[in-house]
Design an enzyme around this catalytic site. Structure first.
Site, PDB file in Angstrom:
ATOM      1  N   ASN A  69      43.272  35.522  12.371  1.00 31.94           N
ATOM      2  CA  ASN A  69      44.690  35.286  12.122  1.00 31.94           C
ATOM      3  C   ASN A  69      45.205  34.038  12.834  1.00 31.94           C
ATOM      4  O   ASN A  69      44.483  33.377  13.568  1.00 31.94           O
ATOM      5  CB  ASN A  69      45.497  36.522  12.533  1.00 31.94           C
ATOM      6  CG  ASN A  69      45.483  37.558  11.439  1.00 31.94           C
ATOM      7  OD1 ASN A  69      46.160  37.414  10.442  1.00 31.94           O
ATOM      8  ND2 ASN A  69      44.676  38.593  11.618  1.00 31.94           N
ATOM      9  N   HIS A  97      38.530  27.387  34.963  1.00 29.17           N
ATOM     10  CA  HIS A  97      38.662  26.417  36.051  1.00 29.17           C
ATOM     11  C   HIS A  97      37.991  26.939  37.320  1.00 29.17           C
ATOM     12  O   HIS A  97      38.035  28.139  37.607  1.00 29.17           O
ATOM     13  CB  HIS A  97      40.135  26.141  36.341  1.00 29.17           C
ATOM     14  CG  HIS A  97      40.846  25.506  35.192  1.00 29.17           C
ATOM     15  ND1 HIS A  97      40.695  24.189  34.862  1.00 29.17           N
ATOM     16  CD2 HIS A  97      41.702  26.026  34.283  1.00 29.17           C
ATOM     17  CE1 HIS A  97      41.428  23.908  33.806  1.00 29.17           C
ATOM     18  NE2 HIS A  97      42.045  25.016  33.429  1.00 29.17           N
ATOM     19  N   THR A 150      37.507  41.624  30.904  1.00 25.52           N
ATOM     20  CA  THR A 150      36.821  40.994  32.027  1.00 25.52           C
ATOM     21  C   THR A 150      35.385  41.483  32.176  1.00 25.52           C
ATOM     22  O   THR A 150      34.641  40.938  32.981  1.00 25.52           O
ATOM     23  CB  THR A 150      37.574  41.261  33.340  1.00 25.52           C
ATOM     24  OG1 THR A 150      37.623  42.674  33.556  1.00 25.52           O
ATOM     25  CG2 THR A 150      38.986  40.697  33.296  1.00 25.52           C
ATOM     26  N   LYS A 151      35.021  42.531  31.428  1.00 27.02           N
ATOM     27  CA  LYS A 151      33.674  43.098  31.484  1.00 27.02           C
ATOM     28  C   LYS A 151      33.190  43.357  30.069  1.00 27.02           C
ATOM     29  O   LYS A 151      33.996  43.555  29.155  1.00 27.02           O
ATOM     30  CB  LYS A 151      33.672  44.420  32.256  1.00 27.02           C
ATOM     31  CG  LYS A 151      34.043  44.270  33.710  1.00 27.02           C
ATOM     32  CD  LYS A 151      34.031  45.610  34.404  1.00 27.02           C
ATOM     33  CE  LYS A 151      34.466  45.436  35.854  1.00 27.02           C
ATOM     34  NZ  LYS A 151      34.649  46.712  36.508  1.00 27.02           N
TER      35      LYS A 151
END
Length: 171
Positions: A69, A97, A150-151
């Site tokens: 989308n 970063h 995050t996992k």
């Protein structure tokens, strides 16, 4: 030559109207993504809406019958399986970063090495989700709206939240 192809994408193809307003827009985008940029096979069942960022597209691979989308951000190395739905405003990152050294401003610290994001087949990624570098999402998984992944996500599970956590298995 690749730069000219990307200029064509970012100046023209990316900015065509959403397919709900002009169905030809999707056909042009799918043709351009498959034949010119070669990030996906030509597939009339796929949808690739407007304002999708694909970085330079060299390391992006998208399967068949995929729905991406509007306003989706695909950075660096992203591999998307077949029959995947990606809702609006999703961000998928393959690098970030560097921020460990407080003696150096983060803006000057550089970026981490690229870590490929892999999305299996039959996955649904909800609106505004963020997927961080190196994540693998298993087949049949669902990522809830606004989740920050995050996992790794195991196959046929539903996750959501910040950070994304297991909600339940798909039955």
């Amino acid at each position: 030559m690749r730069k000219f192809k990307l200029i064509g994408y970012y100046l023209l193809v990316q900015n065509l109207p959403h397919s709900r307003f002009l169905k030809l827009s999707n056909a042009i985008r799918i043709w351009y993504m498959s034949r010119i940029l070669k990030v996906m096979p030509y597939d009339r069942n796929s949808k690739f809406e407007n304002n999708i960022y694909i970085s330079d597209g060299r390391h992006i691979k998208i399967g068949n019958y995929v729905r991406v989308n509007e306003n989706v951000f695909l950075q660096g190395e992203v591999h998307v399986g077949n029959h995947v739905m990606i809702a609006p405003n999703v961000a998928i990152y393959s690098k970030t970063h560097i921020h460990n050294d407080i003696g150096i401003p983060m803006v000057m610290s550089g970026e981490t090495p690229t870590k490929r994001v892999t999305i299996g087949n039959d996955v649904w990624i909800g609106i505004n989700a963020v997927i961080l570098p190196g994540i693998t999402i298993g087949n049949g998984a669902i990522i809830g709206a606004n989740a920050v992944v995050t996992k790794d996500v195991t196959a046929y599970t539903i996750v959501g939240g910040v950070p994304a956590k297991f909600i339940r298995n798909r039955e």
